[in-house]
Design a protein around this motif. Sequence first.
Motif, short mmCIF file in Angstrom:
data_model
loop_
_atom_site.label_atom_id
_atom_site.label_comp_id
_atom_site.label_asym_id
_atom_site.label_seq_id
_atom_site.Cartn_x
_atom_site.Cartn_y
_atom_site.Cartn_z
N ALA A 24 0.64 -1.31 0.05
CA ALA A 24 0.17 0.01 0.18
C ALA A 24 0.83 1.27 -0.07
O ALA A 24 0.67 2.09 -0.90
CB ALA A 24 -0.91 0.01 1.19
N LEU A 27 4.77 5.05 -4.10
CA LEU A 27 4.89 6.29 -4.73
C LEU A 27 3.51 7.22 -4.71
O LEU A 27 3.49 8.41 -4.43
CB LEU A 27 5.19 6.25 -6.16
CG LEU A 27 6.49 5.69 -6.36
CD1 LEU A 27 6.86 5.56 -7.92
CD2 LEU A 27 7.71 6.55 -5.71
N GLY A 28 2.42 6.36 -4.23
CA GLY A 28 1.13 7.04 -4.23
C GLY A 28 1.11 7.81 -3.07
O GLY A 28 0.55 9.07 -2.95
N TYR A 112 5.12 2.97 -13.16
CA TYR A 112 5.47 3.12 -12.07
C TYR A 112 7.07 3.14 -11.88
O TYR A 112 7.55 3.91 -11.20
CB TYR A 112 4.86 2.12 -10.99
CG TYR A 112 4.76 2.18 -9.50
CD1 TYR A 112 3.56 2.82 -9.11
CD2 TYR A 112 5.53 1.76 -8.66
CE1 TYR A 112 3.30 3.23 -7.59
CE2 TYR A 112 5.51 1.78 -7.54
CZ TYR A 112 4.32 2.47 -6.92
OH TYR A 112 4.15 2.69 -5.57
N PHE A 241 -6.29 3.60 -5.16
CA PHE A 241 -4.69 3.40 -5.72
C PHE A 241 -3.88 3.38 -4.61
O PHE A 241 -2.94 2.21 -4.49
CB PHE A 241 -4.30 4.52 -6.62
CG PHE A 241 -3.01 4.38 -7.16
CD1 PHE A 241 -2.78 3.53 -8.26
CD2 PHE A 241 -1.79 4.78 -6.64
CE1 PHE A 241 -1.36 3.40 -9.09
CE2 PHE A 241 -0.67 4.61 -7.35
CZ PHE A 241 -0.47 3.83 -8.64
N SER A 242 -3.88 3.99 -3.54
CA SER A 242 -2.87 4.22 -2.41
C SER A 242 -3.02 2.92 -1.65
O SER A 242 -2.06 2.40 -0.92
CB SER A 242 -3.01 5.40 -1.52
OG SER A 242 -2.28 5.33 -0.68
N SER A 244 -4.02 0.11 -2.68
CA SER A 244 -3.64 -1.07 -3.62
C SER A 244 -4.84 -1.84 -3.89
O SER A 244 -4.90 -3.08 -4.08
CB SER A 244 -2.42 -2.03 -2.94
OG SER A 244 -1.41 -1.33 -2.97
N MET A 247 -6.77 -4.22 -7.96
CA MET A 247 -5.88 -4.60 -8.72
C MET A 247 -5.79 -6.15 -8.47
O MET A 247 -4.51 -6.78 -8.90
CB MET A 247 -4.77 -3.95 -8.87
CG MET A 247 -4.75 -2.68 -9.92
SD MET A 247 -3.50 -1.49 -9.50
CE MET A 247 -2.22 -2.12 -9.94
N SER A 338 4.72 -6.30 -5.00
CA SER A 338 3.47 -6.67 -4.93
C SER A 338 2.59 -6.54 -6.11
O SER A 338 1.85 -7.60 -6.46
CB SER A 338 2.64 -5.90 -3.74
OG SER A 338 1.22 -5.60 -4.09
N1 TRP Z 1 -0.69 1.45 -3.46
C1 TRP Z 1 0.73 1.83 -4.18
C2 TRP Z 1 1.08 3.33 -3.70
O1 TRP Z 1 0.45 3.97 -3.17
C3 TRP Z 1 0.44 1.47 -5.77
C4 TRP Z 1 -0.49 0.49 -6.16
C5 TRP Z 1 -1.38 0.70 -6.62
C6 TRP Z 1 -0.21 -1.09 -5.84
N2 TRP Z 1 -2.08 -0.53 -6.88
C7 TRP Z 1 -1.28 -1.86 -6.48
C8 TRP Z 1 0.64 -1.83 -5.55
C9 TRP Z 1 -1.67 -3.15 -6.45
C10 TRP Z 1 0.66 -3.13 -5.36
C11 TRP Z 1 -0.36 -3.71 -6.04
O2 TRP Z 1 2.16 3.66 -4.59
#
Ligand code: TRP
Length: 462
Positions: A24, A27-28, A112, A241-242, A244, A247, A338
């Motif tokens: 988690a 870079l987010g 990324y 996104f942050s 994770s 996905m 991850s």
């Molecule tokens: N959470 C990660 C971040 O904040 C980026 C990310 C997004 C991620 N989706 C993901 C990492 C799925 C692993 C799996 O930068």
Amino acid sequence: MSKMKKNDFFKSQLGVVLAAAGSAVGLGNLWAFPYKAGANGGGIFILMYLFFALCLGLPVMISEFIIGKNASNSSSIRMFDRIPTENEKRPVFFKSIGILGCISSIMVASFYAIIAGWSFEYLLMGITEGYSAFAQGPEYASVYFGSLVTNFELSTIYGVTFIVLTLCISFFGINAGIEKMSKVLMPLLVVILILLLVNGVLSGGFAKTVNFLIFPSLTSFDGTKVNIASAALTAMSQAFFSLSLGMAGMITYGSYMPKESNVISTSLKIVTFDTLVAFLAGFAIFPIVFAQGLDPAQGTGLVFNSLTVCFANLKLGRLLGILTFSLLLIAAITSLVSMLETVISAVIGGTKIERKGVVVVIGLFVILGSVLCQPALGLSASFLEFAADNLMDQFDQLTMNMFIPFTSLLTVLFVGFRIRKDLVISEFRSQSLGNKFYFYIRFVLPIILCFVMFIGLKDLFT
Ligand code: TRP
């Protein structure tokens, strides 16, 4: 049943939490969150972010972990064939959770790695020559950054090096690779963040930062009105996104959880930690920016352009710079591991090919993706031109606005309507809390997510 090797699980509850937190925090949190908060009004953005992380992110994370934990195969695609469901019905389209998750993971990993590669360049610069050249000011910094971004060879070398580093960890597998890495790197990340935070508090810009990040105001720093709708959409996609989510990342890590792990407390810990790191990153970065009188709302260049100028002007600037870019890289590597793991485990679980071979093949795919995404190459997919005009931004917007909310929607629908109800409820301490959660993910969350996708779609086309 997959032939998961005995050591291919997380061995401890701490390992689960650290690995998932490593996924988690990335870079987010450190690169995107501060600049997005800066560009969207500060406090008001943070308030919305908190709301979305708790009301949408947390239940989606719980749902992803529940799916993973109850799977007997850690392939996020194959697992849907066997998860115990109500009346054994498993519409095949739920497999698209895993398929879309893998596609998004490759797309996100591609861009990324490029951003991580840039941080790598700035770290090496700090180690070899320092940041004194940036004392010339923000224009110089942005010209320098621009020349790095448009230098295809250099940017590719850094990006690919970073991917290869990541693959070295994936090579060792779940326990010996990911879990061990997380146990070393996550505490290191916390230590560096605290050092930077102490610097932030001591620097002249702390009071302004508190004002900017804590007190919600509808007026931006530069006096313009904050566009609430677009700030809300940004806060929401940033929260997903942050954390994770969307996905299949937490589904995959969930499948490596020891069976006695508690899904709810693990999710709560990760959401809290991830959010805290994002906030603290803001409190570490903005005081430096304010103390130097630079613009907090300048967007993506915040870390690369503003901070380097600050590092050039500060007494301990070189050390601070090295720490900051190390922090970015540590956070990025645990996240990239991850992302790749989702795809790697999907292939291993689906084909029974040896991990090492799969790691190499997936690695080559991501390397190819990241080369194609290099802004210097100037590629763009013409059928995606509605989204943006270069491949990196197209991948970014497509995953953030469409794939992630859609996959999250399928995830909560699967947990709400397909997986055996007792498996969901039994994760909660009290049955009544479990029932409330069950109702929420069946009838409330899907509607909100549909609404989000609708707005996201509109945003993509305008
Ligand atoms: N959470 C990660 C971040 O904040 C980026 C990310 C997004 C991620 N989706 C993901 C990492 C799925 C692993 C799996 O930068």
